[in-house]
Design an enzyme around this catalytic site. Structure first.
Site, PDB file in Angstrom:
ATOM      1  N   PRO A 150      -5.830 -91.100 -90.738  1.00 37.61           N
ATOM      2  CA  PRO A 150      -7.011 -90.053 -90.132  1.00 37.61           C
ATOM      3  C   PRO A 150      -6.471 -89.136 -89.111  1.00 37.61           C
ATOM      4  CG  PRO A 150      -7.968 -92.237 -90.469  1.00 37.61           C
ATOM      5  CD  PRO A 150      -6.508 -92.258 -90.673  1.00 37.61           C
ATOM      6  N   ASN A 151      -6.584 -87.902 -89.084  1.00 38.77           N
ATOM      7  CA  ASN A 151      -6.498 -86.945 -88.003  1.00 38.77           C
ATOM      8  C   ASN A 151      -5.104 -86.487 -88.027  1.00 38.77           C
ATOM      9  OD1 ASN A 151      -9.100 -86.715 -87.449  1.00 38.77           O
ATOM     10  ND2 ASN A 151      -8.878 -88.650 -86.374  1.00 38.77           N
ATOM     11  N   ARG A 202      -2.081 -96.694 -73.424  1.00 40.25           N
ATOM     12  CA  ARG A 202      -3.417 -95.926 -73.618  1.00 40.25           C
ATOM     13  C   ARG A 202      -4.419 -96.664 -73.555  1.00 40.25           C
ATOM     14  NH1 ARG A 202      -3.171 -92.153 -78.390  1.00 40.25           N
ATOM     15  NH2 ARG A 202      -4.843 -91.254 -77.585  1.00 40.25           N
ATOM     16  N   ALA A 258      -6.156 -94.208 -85.829  1.00 33.41           N
ATOM     17  CA  ALA A 258      -7.247 -95.152 -85.313  1.00 33.41           C
ATOM     18  C   ALA A 258      -7.537 -96.359 -86.422  1.00 33.41           C
ATOM     19  CB  ALA A 258      -8.569 -94.200 -85.109  1.00 33.41           C
ATOM     20  N   HIS A 289       3.571 -95.333 -84.585  1.00 31.84           N
ATOM     21  CA  HIS A 289       2.792 -94.411 -83.647  1.00 31.84           C
ATOM     22  C   HIS A 289       3.414 -93.678 -82.967  1.00 31.84           C
ATOM     23  CE1 HIS A 289      -0.418 -97.054 -84.852  1.00 31.84           C
ATOM     24  NE2 HIS A 289       0.312 -97.878 -84.386  1.00 31.84           N
ATOM     25  N   LEU A 290       2.894 -92.329 -82.914  1.00 31.66           N
ATOM     26  CA  LEU A 290       3.641 -91.144 -81.985  1.00 31.66           C
ATOM     27  C   LEU A 290       3.487 -91.374 -80.416  1.00 31.66           C
ATOM     28  CD1 LEU A 290       2.252 -88.302 -83.981  1.00 31.66           C
ATOM     29  CD2 LEU A 290       4.680 -88.868 -84.087  1.00 31.66           C
ATOM     30  N   SER A 291       2.448 -91.865 -79.989  1.00 30.15           N
ATOM     31  CA  SER A 291       2.297 -92.393 -78.852  1.00 30.15           C
ATOM     32  C   SER A 291       2.643 -93.757 -78.424  1.00 30.15           C
ATOM     33  CB  SER A 291       0.854 -91.775 -78.155  1.00 30.15           C
ATOM     34  OG  SER A 291      -0.123 -92.969 -78.886  1.00 30.15           O
ATOM     35  N   ARG A 319      -3.470 -80.893 -82.405  1.00 23.04           N
ATOM     36  CA  ARG A 319      -4.401 -81.935 -81.897  1.00 23.04           C
ATOM     37  C   ARG A 319      -3.706 -82.589 -80.708  1.00 23.04           C
ATOM     38  NH1 ARG A 319      -5.242 -87.800 -83.958  1.00 23.04           N
ATOM     39  NH2 ARG A 319      -6.924 -88.491 -82.567  1.00 23.04           N
ATOM     40  N   ASN A 331       1.487 -95.043 -90.232  1.00 22.68           N
ATOM     41  CA  ASN A 331       0.842 -94.842 -89.290  1.00 22.68           C
ATOM     42  C   ASN A 331      -0.518 -94.454 -89.565  1.00 22.68           C
ATOM     43  OD1 ASN A 331      -0.276 -93.311 -86.832  1.00 22.68           O
ATOM     44  ND2 ASN A 331       1.314 -92.040 -86.477  1.00 22.68           N
ATOM     45  N   ASP A 353      -5.242-106.383 -95.162  1.00 24.88           N
ATOM     46  CA  ASP A 353      -5.140-107.206 -96.311  1.00 24.88           C
ATOM     47  C   ASP A 353      -4.499-106.694 -97.544  1.00 24.88           C
ATOM     48  OD1 ASP A 353      -6.740-109.237 -94.943  1.00 24.88           O
ATOM     49  OD2 ASP A 353      -8.437-108.564 -95.769  1.00 24.88           O
ATOM     50  N   TYR A 366       0.174 -86.068 -78.503  1.00 19.46           N
ATOM     51  CA  TYR A 366       0.974 -86.416 -79.919  1.00 19.46           C
ATOM     52  C   TYR A 366       2.242 -85.487 -80.219  1.00 19.46           C
ATOM     53  CZ  TYR A 366      -3.178 -89.240 -80.748  1.00 19.46           C
ATOM     54  OH  TYR A 366      -4.184 -90.123 -80.423  1.00 19.46           O
ATOM     55  N   ARG A 413      -6.748 -99.502 -77.864  1.00 18.53           N
ATOM     56  CA  ARG A 413      -5.673 -99.299 -78.572  1.00 18.53           C
ATOM     57  C   ARG A 413      -4.566-100.214 -78.784  1.00 18.53           C
ATOM     58  NH1 ARG A 413      -6.483 -93.693 -80.379  1.00 18.53           N
ATOM     59  NH2 ARG A 413      -7.652 -92.655 -79.145  1.00 18.53           N
ATOM     60  N   HIS A 433      -6.523 -99.924 -85.252  1.00 21.28           N
ATOM     61  CA  HIS A 433      -7.297-100.807 -84.411  1.00 21.28           C
ATOM     62  C   HIS A 433      -8.709-101.361 -84.957  1.00 21.28           C
ATOM     63  CE1 HIS A 433      -4.342 -98.610 -82.102  1.00 21.28           C
ATOM     64  NE2 HIS A 433      -4.840 -97.536 -82.282  1.00 21.28           N
ATOM     65  N   GLU A 463       5.264-100.172 -88.850  1.00 18.42           N
ATOM     66  CA  GLU A 463       4.184 -99.486 -88.107  1.00 18.42           C
ATOM     67  C   GLU A 463       4.778 -98.593 -87.332  1.00 18.42           C
ATOM     68  OE1 GLU A 463       0.325-100.432 -85.326  1.00 18.42           O
ATOM     69  OE2 GLU A 463       1.389-102.286 -86.257  1.00 18.42           O
TER      70      GLU A 463
END
Length: 148
Positions: free
Chosen positions: A10-11, A107, A77, A100-102, A18, A74, A87, A23, A111, A80, A98
C-alpha cells in the site's frame, strides 16, 4: 534463469511524491527499472507488482510458487499488521527478503514490529531504493548457495 518476484504494498505507488523526506524522491517505476536491470546483470529475471490491497498481494504470493524462485517484499504498513501475509509467505515455502526504504526501527514504535521478519531470510531497511538491489544480491547468493 532464476526468477524473483518483487512485491510492493500500500501507498508505494505514490513514491517520489509521498513524504520525500522519509521515502526519497525515487519513484516506484524507477525502482522497478533498477531492479530489472540489476537482476539482468546478475543473471536473474524479475517481475514486479504493486497493490494497495492485501488480498492481491496474498494471491501474488500464492501464484509465485512454481513460477518464481524467490520473493522481495516491501509490504508497507501491512508489515506491522498482516498475519495473513506472514501465513501466505510461510505456505509457499519460497525464500523472501523484506525491504523498507526507511529505517522502520528508527521511526514510530508501532513500526518496530514486523510480522514478515520471522518468515524472511532477512530484512533490509533504511537504505532507500538501494535496499531492493541489496535484496536481489542477497537472494541471488541464497539461491546459488554462496551466502556466508
Amino acid at each position: 534463469m532464476k526468477s524473483i518476484l518483487v512485491l510492493n504494498g500500500p501507498n508505494l505507488n505514490l513514491l517520489g511524491t509521498r513524504q520525500p523526506e522519509v521515502y526519497g524522491a525515487t519513484t516506484l517505476a524507477m525502482i522497478e527499472a533498477s531492479c530489472t536491470a540489476h537482476a539482468a546483470e546478475a543473471g536473474l529475471s524479475v517481475s514486479c507488482l504493486q497493490s494497495n490491497h492485501e488480498g492481491v498481494l496474498i494471491d501474488a504470493i500464492h501464484a509465485a510458487k512454481g513460477k518464481h524462485d524467490g520473493l522481495i517484499l516491501n509490504a508497507g504498513a501491512l508489515t506491522h499488521t498482516s498475519i495473513a501475509l506472514m501465513d501466505a509467505i510461510t505456505s509457499v515455502e519460497l525464500p523472501l527478503v523484506e525491504v523498507h526504504l526507511s529505517n522502520i526501527h528508527a521511526r514510530e514504535p508501532f513500526r518496530h514490529k514486523s510480522y514478515i521478519a520471522p518468515v524472511a531470510l532477512g530484512q533490509i531497511c533504511g537504505f532507500g531504493a538501494q535496499g531492493y538491489l541489496l535484496a536481489i544480491d542477497a537472494l541471488k547468493a541464497h539461491l546459488s548457495g554462496t551466502e556466508p
